[in-house]
Design a protein around this motif. Structure first.
Motif, PDB file in Angstrom:
ATOM      1  N   ILE A  93       0.840  -1.194   0.000  1.00 26.76           N
ATOM      2  CA  ILE A  93       0.000   0.000   0.000  1.00 26.76           C
ATOM      3  C   ILE A  93       0.877   1.247   0.000  1.00 26.76           C
ATOM      4  O   ILE A  93       1.890   1.319   0.692  1.00 26.76           O
ATOM      5  N   SER A  94       0.479   2.199  -0.812  1.00 24.44           N
ATOM      6  CA  SER A  94       1.221   3.443  -0.919  1.00 24.44           C
ATOM      7  C   SER A  94       0.716   4.447   0.102  1.00 24.44           C
ATOM      8  O   SER A  94      -0.461   4.470   0.442  1.00 24.44           O
ATOM      9  N   SER A  95       1.633   5.286   0.575  1.00 24.48           N
ATOM     10  CA  SER A  95       1.235   6.377   1.476  1.00 24.48           C
ATOM     11  C   SER A  95       0.896   7.627   0.676  1.00 24.48           C
ATOM     12  O   SER A  95       0.936   8.738   1.186  1.00 24.48           O
ATOM     13  N   SER A  96       0.556   7.435  -0.597  1.00 28.61           N
ATOM     14  CA  SER A  96       0.160   8.537  -1.470  1.00 28.61           C
ATOM     15  C   SER A  96      -1.225   8.256  -2.020  1.00 28.61           C
ATOM     16  O   SER A  96      -1.693   7.124  -2.015  1.00 28.61           O
ATOM     17  N   ALA A  97      -1.869   9.274  -2.543  1.00 28.20           N
ATOM     18  CA  ALA A  97      -3.154   9.071  -3.208  1.00 28.20           C
ATOM     19  C   ALA A  97      -2.947   8.313  -4.503  1.00 28.20           C
ATOM     20  O   ALA A  97      -3.790   7.536  -4.940  1.00 28.20           O
ATOM     21  N   THR A  98      -1.809   8.551  -5.144  1.00 32.47           N
ATOM     22  CA  THR A  98      -1.444   7.805  -6.338  1.00 32.47           C
ATOM     23  C   THR A  98      -0.250   6.944  -6.009  1.00 32.47           C
ATOM     24  O   THR A  98       0.611   7.327  -5.229  1.00 32.47           O
ATOM     25  N   SER A  99      -0.185   5.759  -6.613  1.00 37.47           N
ATOM     26  CA  SER A  99       0.851   4.806  -6.267  1.00 37.47           C
ATOM     27  C   SER A  99       2.238   5.326  -6.597  1.00 37.47           C
ATOM     28  O   SER A  99       2.499   5.839  -7.665  1.00 37.47           O
ATOM     29  N   ASP A 100       3.170   5.169  -5.639  1.00 33.97           N
ATOM     30  CA  ASP A 100       4.560   5.546  -5.853  1.00 33.97           C
ATOM     31  C   ASP A 100       5.324   4.456  -6.591  1.00 33.97           C
ATOM     32  O   ASP A 100       6.466   4.637  -6.964  1.00 33.97           O
ATOM     33  N   SER A 101       4.718   3.316  -6.751  1.00 33.04           N
ATOM     34  CA  SER A 101       5.385   2.181  -7.376  1.00 33.04           C
ATOM     35  C   SER A 101       4.358   1.365  -8.134  1.00 33.04           C
ATOM     36  O   SER A 101       3.199   1.268  -7.747  1.00 33.04           O
ATOM     37  N   ALA A 102       4.804   0.750  -9.218  1.00 25.42           N
ATOM     38  CA  ALA A 102       3.887  -0.093  -9.995  1.00 25.42           C
ATOM     39  C   ALA A 102       3.390  -1.267  -9.172  1.00 25.42           C
ATOM     40  O   ALA A 102       2.339  -1.845  -9.452  1.00 25.42           O
ATOM     41  N   ALA A 103       4.153  -1.628  -8.127  1.00 23.15           N
ATOM     42  CA  ALA A 103       3.780  -2.770  -7.295  1.00 23.15           C
ATOM     43  C   ALA A 103       2.892  -2.373  -6.130  1.00 23.15           C
ATOM     44  O   ALA A 103       2.471  -3.218  -5.364  1.00 23.15           O
ATOM     45  N   ALA A 104       2.603  -1.082  -5.985  1.00 24.13           N
ATOM     46  CA  ALA A 104       1.866  -0.612  -4.820  1.00 24.13           C
ATOM     47  C   ALA A 104       0.398  -0.346  -5.143  1.00 24.13           C
ATOM     48  O   ALA A 104       0.055   0.126  -6.222  1.00 24.13           O
ATOM     49  N   HIS A 105      -0.448  -0.665  -4.186  1.00 25.21           N
ATOM     50  CA  HIS A 105      -1.874  -0.390  -4.287  1.00 25.21           C
ATOM     51  C   HIS A 105      -2.109   1.056  -3.874  1.00 25.21           C
ATOM     52  O   HIS A 105      -1.568   1.521  -2.879  1.00 25.21           O
ATOM     53  N   THR A 106      -2.888   1.777  -4.644  1.00 25.28           N
ATOM     54  CA  THR A 106      -3.194   3.154  -4.253  1.00 25.28           C
ATOM     55  C   THR A 106      -4.019   3.166  -2.974  1.00 25.28           C
ATOM     56  O   THR A 106      -4.718   2.207  -2.655  1.00 25.28           O
ATOM     57  N   ASN A 107      -3.934   4.239  -2.249  1.00 24.72           N
ATOM     58  CA  ASN A 107      -4.614   4.360  -0.968  1.00 24.72           C
ATOM     59  C   ASN A 107      -5.728   5.392  -1.070  1.00 24.72           C
ATOM     60  O   ASN A 107      -5.468   6.593  -0.986  1.00 24.72           O
ATOM     61  N   PRO A 108      -6.980   4.952  -1.232  1.00 21.53           N
ATOM     62  CA  PRO A 108      -8.085   5.899  -1.356  1.00 21.53           C
ATOM     63  C   PRO A 108      -8.341   6.713  -0.098  1.00 21.53           C
ATOM     64  O   PRO A 108      -9.026   7.734  -0.140  1.00 21.53           O
ATOM     65  N   ALA A 109      -7.767   6.280   1.038  1.00 26.36           N
ATOM     66  CA  ALA A 109      -7.969   7.035   2.277  1.00 26.36           C
ATOM     67  C   ALA A 109      -7.175   8.338   2.273  1.00 26.36           C
ATOM     68  O   ALA A 109      -7.434   9.230   3.089  1.00 26.36           O
ATOM     69  N   ILE A 110      -6.186   8.465   1.358  1.00 27.10           N
ATOM     70  CA  ILE A 110      -5.477   9.739   1.208  1.00 27.10           C
ATOM     71  C   ILE A 110      -6.382  10.648   0.388  1.00 27.10           C
ATOM     72  O   ILE A 110      -6.289  10.761  -0.827  1.00 27.10           O
ATOM     73  N   SER A 111      -7.300  11.297   1.067  1.00 29.75           N
ATOM     74  CA  SER A 111      -8.311  12.133   0.419  1.00 29.75           C
ATOM     75  C   SER A 111      -8.944  13.013   1.486  1.00 29.75           C
ATOM     76  O   SER A 111      -8.776  12.778   2.688  1.00 29.75           O
ATOM     77  N   SER A 112      -9.686  14.011   1.047  1.00 30.73           N
ATOM     78  CA  SER A 112     -10.399  14.844   2.017  1.00 30.73           C
ATOM     79  C   SER A 112     -11.387  14.005   2.814  1.00 30.73           C
ATOM     80  O   SER A 112     -11.568  14.205   4.024  1.00 30.73           O
ATOM     81  N   ARG A 113     -12.020  13.045   2.154  1.00 30.10           N
ATOM     82  CA  ARG A 113     -12.953  12.147   2.848  1.00 30.10           C
ATOM     83  C   ARG A 113     -12.222  11.344   3.915  1.00 30.10           C
ATOM     84  O   ARG A 113     -12.679  11.215   5.059  1.00 30.10           O
ATOM     85  N   GLY A 114     -11.055  10.796   3.544  1.00 34.14           N
ATOM     86  CA  GLY A 114     -10.291  10.013   4.497  1.00 34.14           C
ATOM     87  C   GLY A 114      -9.829  10.842   5.679  1.00 34.14           C
ATOM     88  O   GLY A 114      -9.882  10.399   6.838  1.00 34.14           O
ATOM     89  N   LEU A 115      -9.378  12.074   5.404  1.00 36.56           N
ATOM     90  CA  LEU A 115      -8.966  12.958   6.488  1.00 36.56           C
ATOM     91  C   LEU A 115     -10.132  13.267   7.424  1.00 36.56           C
ATOM     92  O   LEU A 115      -9.987  13.255   8.653  1.00 36.56           O
ATOM     93  N   SER A 116     -11.285  13.536   6.851  1.00 39.91           N
ATOM     94  CA  SER A 116     -12.464  13.833   7.676  1.00 39.91           C
ATOM     95  C   SER A 116     -12.840  12.631   8.531  1.00 39.91           C
ATOM     96  O   SER A 116     -13.246  12.781   9.695  1.00 39.91           O
ATOM     97  N   GLU A 117     -12.681  11.419   7.970  1.00 43.56           N
ATOM     98  CA  GLU A 117     -13.039  10.221   8.719  1.00 43.56           C
ATOM     99  C   GLU A 117     -12.101   9.995   9.898  1.00 43.56           C
ATOM    100  O   GLU A 117     -12.546   9.677  11.007  1.00 43.56           O
TER     101      GLU A 117
END
Length: 321
Positions: free
Chosen positions: A254-278
Motif C-alpha cells: 500500500i502506498s502512502s500517497s493518493a497515487t501509487s509511488d510504485s507499480a507494485a503498490a496499491h493506491t490508498n483511497p484514504a489519502i483524500s479529504s474524505r479520508g482525512l475527515s473520517e
C-alpha cells in the motif's frame, strides 16, 4: 518565514529564512503544528542535483487558512484545517496547497480536536485506515499488526479493535503500550520468534496481517501464519504479490500517497479529504487517540529526525511552529 529546509543540493537541512509561498491559485495556510514522519528524512536522503530547491521538509500539518484563491467556495479565511502539503512542505510557518488536489488533500479540523492532534493524523492514520479497508477487516476476524506501537501500527490496532476484530500485536519491548491500544494478544520480538509464537497460538492461521516492519525476504515467513484466502499488507513495498497468490494469500503493497509511488503498490483511497475527515471524526469520538510522544519547536527538528531515524521515537512526534 522560518523553515527547516534544504536550499541547494549537498546542503544539510537546517533553519532557513525563505519567502512565503506566493499561493497563486492555491490555499495559503499559517502552520501551527507539523507532523513528523519517517518519509520526511527519507525524502531528504533521496534528493539529487535535479530535485526542486529549496526543499522544505515535512508534509503533515495543521493550521489556519490565511488566504483563499478566487473561486474557492468550500474553505474560508480563518478556518482550522489539516492535511498534506507535498509541494511546499510543512516544517514552515506557512504552506500552500492547490484546492482539490488529489495528492494534497485537506479537511476542516472538527470541534474537540486540537491543532496538535490533527497534525499527528494525516499520513500515518490514513495509511492505517487504507490498510484496514483494503484487508476488509470485520468483527470476529483475527488480525495481526506487526510493528503495532509505531505511528501507523498504533492507529491500525485501534481501528481494527473498533471494528470488532481480535487484534494480535507484535512489538519490540513495548508490550504494555500495545495492550493499552487494545491489542488482545502481544508478542515481543525481543523475547520470542513472533512467527513461531503466532503459528503455535493460531494453527489454523489468522485472517489478515498488516506488516510494517519486514523486508522482502523476512516477510515471506508471514505466509506461515496467514490462512488460505487471507490478506497481507506491506507498507514497505516488500511483498511479491504473485508469490503470495500462489499460496492463496491476497497480498498488497500500500502506498502512502493518493497515487501509487510504485507499480507494485496499491493506491490508498484514504489519502483524500474524505479520508482525512473520517480519521478526524474517529479522533473526536474516541475511536483512536493521537498518541503524541514528542513535541518540539522548529529549532529541534534536526535532532528529532535523528532520533526517529534511530528508532528512538515511539508513537507520534510533532513540531510546534
Amino acid at each position: 518565514m522560518r523553515t527547516f529546509a534544504v536550499r541547494s543540493f549537498g546542503e544539510a537541512p537546517g533553519i532557513r529564512d525563505l519567502p512565503i509561498p506566493a499561493a497563486d491559485g492555491a490555499l495559503l495556510m499559517r502552520v501551527r503544528y507539523a507532523g513528523v514522519n519517517p518519509i520526511d528524512y527519507k525524502l531528504v536522503e533521496q534528493l539529487n542535483a535535479a530535485s526542486h530547491y529549496p526543499f522544505v521538509l515535512g508534509m503533515d500539518f495543521a493550521g489556519v487558512v490565511e488566504r483563499v484563491p478566487a473561486g474557492e467556495r468550500d474553505l474560508r479565511t480563518g478556518e482550522r484545517v489539516f492535511g498534506i502539503a507535498r509541494a511546499h512542505g510543512s516544517y514552515a510557518e506557512y504552506t500552500a496547497v492547490t484546492p482539490g488536489s488529489q495528492i494534497e488533500p485537506i479537511a476542516r479540523i472538527p470541534e474537540g480536536v486540537t491543532d496538535e492532534q490533527a497534525a499527528a493524523l494525516p499520513i500515518p492514520a490514513t495509511t492505517a485506515l487504507g490498510s484496514i479497508e483494503l484487508m476488509g477487516v470485520t468483527a470476529g476476524q483475527r488480525v495481526a499488526v506487526m510493528g503495532a506501537t509505531g505511528a501507523v501500527g498504533g492507529y491500525a490496532v485501534q481501528m481494527a479493535r473498533a471494528r470488532g476484530a481480535h487484534v494480535i500485536a507484535t512489538v519490540r519491548c513495548d508490550a504494555d503500550e500495545a495492550r493499552r491500544l487494545g491489542a488482545d494478544e502481544v508478542y515481543d520480538s525481543n523475547t520470542v520468534d513472533v512467527i513461531d509464537a503466532l503459528r503455535g497460538a493460531h494453527p489454523d492461521g489468522v485472517d489478515a496481517v498488516l506488516d510494517l516492519v519486514n523486508g522482502k525476504d523476512a516477510i515471506r515467513r508471514d505466509a506461515d501464519i496467514v490462512k488460505s484466502g487471507g490478506a497481507l499488507i506491506s507498507t514497505l513495498y516488500a511483498v511479491d504479490v504473485q508469490w503470495f497468490a500462489e499460496r492463496h494469500i491476497t497480498a498488497s503493497n500500500i502506498s502512502s500517497s493518493a497515487t501509487s509511488d510504485s507499480a507494485a503498490a496499491h493506491t490508498n483511497p484514504a489519502i483524500s479529504s474524505r479520508g482525512l475527515s473520517e480519521i478526524a471524526r474517529m479522533l473526536a469520538d474516541g475511536t483512536i487517540t493521537a498518541r503524541i510522544c514528542s513535541r518540539v519547536e522548529l529549532d529541534g527538528a534536526g535532532e528529532l529526525l535523528d532520533r526517529l531515524r534511530k528508532g528512538l521515537v515511539r508513537g507520534k512526534a510533532v513540531l510546534r511552529l
